[in-house]
Design a protein around this motif. Sequence first.
Motif, mmCIF file in Angstrom:
data_model
loop_
_atom_site.group_PDB
_atom_site.id
_atom_site.type_symbol
_atom_site.label_atom_id
_atom_site.label_comp_id
_atom_site.label_asym_id
_atom_site.label_seq_id
_atom_site.Cartn_x
_atom_site.Cartn_y
_atom_site.Cartn_z
ATOM 1 N N ARG A 7 0.830 -1.209 0.000
ATOM 2 C CA ARG A 7 0.000 0.000 0.000
ATOM 3 C C ARG A 7 0.864 1.259 0.000
ATOM 4 O O ARG A 7 0.611 2.203 -0.741
ATOM 5 N N LEU A 8 1.909 1.255 0.817
ATOM 6 C CA LEU A 8 2.798 2.414 0.869
ATOM 7 C C LEU A 8 3.489 2.636 -0.469
ATOM 8 O O LEU A 8 3.626 3.762 -0.945
ATOM 9 N N LEU A 9 3.926 1.536 -1.100
ATOM 10 C CA LEU A 9 4.585 1.647 -2.389
ATOM 11 C C LEU A 9 3.646 2.201 -3.445
ATOM 12 O O LEU A 9 4.018 3.035 -4.265
ATOM 13 N N SER A 10 2.385 1.784 -3.409
ATOM 14 C CA SER A 10 1.421 2.277 -4.393
ATOM 15 C C SER A 10 1.141 3.756 -4.195
ATOM 16 O O SER A 10 0.959 4.499 -5.159
ATOM 17 N N LEU A 11 1.151 4.206 -2.949
ATOM 18 C CA LEU A 11 0.942 5.635 -2.687
ATOM 19 C C LEU A 11 2.099 6.461 -3.211
ATOM 20 O O LEU A 11 1.927 7.564 -3.742
ATOM 21 N N VAL A 12 3.321 5.934 -3.071
ATOM 22 C CA VAL A 12 4.497 6.663 -3.527
ATOM 23 C C VAL A 12 4.558 6.719 -5.040
ATOM 24 O O VAL A 12 4.858 7.746 -5.644
ATOM 25 N N SER A 34 -2.118 24.909 -4.186
ATOM 26 C CA SER A 34 -3.515 25.253 -3.930
ATOM 27 C C SER A 34 -4.473 24.397 -4.766
ATOM 28 O O SER A 34 -5.613 24.161 -4.362
ATOM 29 N N SER A 35 -4.016 23.921 -5.921
ATOM 30 C CA SER A 35 -4.877 23.083 -6.757
ATOM 31 C C SER A 35 -5.084 21.693 -6.167
ATOM 32 O O SER A 35 -5.910 20.922 -6.660
ATOM 33 N N ALA A 36 -4.339 21.346 -5.102
ATOM 34 C CA ALA A 36 -4.489 20.040 -4.459
ATOM 35 C C ALA A 36 -5.524 20.061 -3.339
ATOM 36 O O ALA A 36 -5.704 19.062 -2.645
ATOM 37 N N ALA A 37 -6.195 21.196 -3.140
ATOM 38 C CA ALA A 37 -7.226 21.257 -2.104
ATOM 39 C C ALA A 37 -8.312 20.219 -2.389
ATOM 40 O O ALA A 37 -8.810 20.110 -3.505
ATOM 41 N N GLY A 38 -8.653 19.432 -1.384
ATOM 42 C CA GLY A 38 -9.666 18.406 -1.544
ATOM 43 C C GLY A 38 -9.134 17.073 -2.036
ATOM 44 O O GLY A 38 -9.919 16.145 -2.265
ATOM 45 N N ALA A 39 -7.808 16.955 -2.208
ATOM 46 C CA ALA A 39 -7.230 15.677 -2.635
ATOM 47 C C ALA A 39 -7.417 14.632 -1.546
ATOM 48 O O ALA A 39 -7.644 14.943 -0.371
ATOM 49 N N GLU A 40 -7.328 13.364 -1.947
ATOM 50 C CA GLU A 40 -7.529 12.269 -1.007
ATOM 51 C C GLU A 40 -6.219 11.532 -0.744
ATOM 52 O O GLU A 40 -5.225 11.713 -1.437
ATOM 53 N N GLY A 41 -6.222 10.678 0.283
ATOM 54 C CA GLY A 41 -5.052 9.879 0.610
ATOM 55 C C GLY A 41 -3.891 10.739 1.074
ATOM 56 O O GLY A 41 -4.062 11.814 1.664
ATOM 57 N N ILE A 42 -2.704 10.267 0.765
ATOM 58 C CA ILE A 42 -1.512 10.986 1.204
ATOM 59 C C ILE A 42 -1.376 12.340 0.521
ATOM 60 O O ILE A 42 -0.728 13.252 1.034
ATOM 61 N N TYR A 47 -1.921 20.069 0.764
ATOM 62 C CA TYR A 47 -2.713 21.275 1.028
ATOM 63 C C TYR A 47 -3.644 20.978 2.199
ATOM 64 O O TYR A 47 -4.653 20.288 2.037
ATOM 65 N N VAL A 48 -3.271 21.473 3.355
ATOM 66 C CA VAL A 48 -4.014 21.201 4.588
ATOM 67 C C VAL A 48 -4.655 22.496 5.072
ATOM 68 O O VAL A 48 -3.952 23.474 5.389
ATOM 69 N N ARG A 49 -5.983 22.532 5.104
ATOM 70 C CA ARG A 49 -6.679 23.715 5.617
ATOM 71 C C ARG A 49 -6.529 23.771 7.139
ATOM 72 O O ARG A 49 -6.807 22.795 7.830
ATOM 73 N N LEU A 50 -6.136 24.930 7.650
ATOM 74 C CA LEU A 50 -5.984 25.118 9.087
ATOM 75 C C LEU A 50 -7.094 25.975 9.685
ATOM 76 O O LEU A 50 -7.127 26.206 10.887
ATOM 77 N N ASP A 51 -7.998 26.459 8.824
ATOM 78 C CA ASP A 51 -9.209 27.119 9.289
ATOM 79 C C ASP A 51 -10.325 26.808 8.300
ATOM 80 O O ASP A 51 -10.093 26.208 7.246
#
Length: 450
Positions: A7-12, A34-42, A47-51
């Motif tokens: 699983r880790l290898l597939s994510l990489v 910013s275009s990665a907002a809403g991405a899934e998995g790793i 892009y991590v929203r803090l508010d």
Amino acid sequence: MRGLATRLLSLVLAPLPACAAPERTNVRYDEDWSSAAGAEGIDRLKYVRLDASGDIHASLGLELRTRYEGFDNPLWGASRDDGYLWLRAMPSLDVEAGHLRAFVQPIAGYARGVNGGNGPADQTGIDLLQGFGEWRVPLATHGTITLRAGRELVGLGSERLVGLRYGPNIPQPFDGMRAIIAHGAVRLDLMRLRPVQIGLGNFDDRTSQTRKLEGAYATWTVAPNIGVDLYLLGYRNDLARFDGISGVERRRTYGVRAFGRRGGLSWNWELMIQRGRFGGQPIRAWSLATETGISFPAVRLQPRLRLRANVASGDSKTGDGKLETFNAMFPKGKYFGELSPIGPRNIINIHPGIDLVVAHGVGIELTEVSYWRASTGDGVYDVPGQEIRAAGASKARHIGDQIELSTSWKASATVSFAASLSLFRAGRFLKETGAARPIHMVGTEAMLKF
């Protein structure tokens, strides 16, 4: 356990969606996720929203690299054979809150097996590679002023004078301040910086108290994919050494660079003139660096033919009251190729090459370089600027010829591999002044850049 590893290898190895995959750069702080907002998995870590509104957000990054380099007959046999392993890890955290921003990138860098012991390009232990804060002020007419202070990697233009030193194990950071003014087609960098002096232990990197860099660097985008750089850089080294003489070096570099791409034709030409004083004598040095290429994307293997030609002045005569050796100051680490032992001082070289795309993500580069001394009164230098062969009594110019074969494989957006083989045959100058055995060089590299 095997399922977790798979699983880790597939994510990489899994590529990000095209809309969420900006280029991963060597400095990392100029990536816009910013275009990665809403991405899934790793991918959500980019892009991590803090508010709730997303005005405050963070991006996480990581680079892991292992590289091996081996040399038979280094310095043409004047030093014993060498082979070493470089290891480095560089995580990063980028936090933005409106017009304010903080960027932090520590490094863990180690070397094993370096002949004669590790140097500042080999090992730093655990330390701070980059850590700065910035304030970005919008201008009323589609521009910004960015004020930045702290520690950062700085690469100007083609990195012929100020580079990241990214190829070796430990990059070269700077401490200080920069003001970056961007307006329309023009960008102006104003800087006052000191290089970081790398220590071999943990948390012992310090601001240099003997060297300083300041100046202005402007880039004008004349047309799409065509630009011109103009700059003035001031450099001071209180512990400079040339021709066995130590003293204070004050050097100004006036430069102009023309670069661009039109269809299959590309060019990158740069003229640098240096003035100043060293140990009571005037400095009169210069360099011309060129690269011209033509590519054929519709042809099988998509060949790109490339010709680089470079001249960097050397000192014509010791004790004549002037210093003519060009100083590249803080150049990129792999200056004339992946494994070349020669740097940009007192040099003339012709450097043809061809790049081929043999499969998706797989490239091959074959180059040949011939080196001559620009001045017979000066010796040969390595990339950091140390003299590795004195002029002696030889009047010969030909230093030698090098052939290099490199291959790279970009397995995914995050994982890449590279390898290089190189052979350097000594010319008449080396044969007349000492050891002149052929150098055989090999390099291999694996990298993860998330």
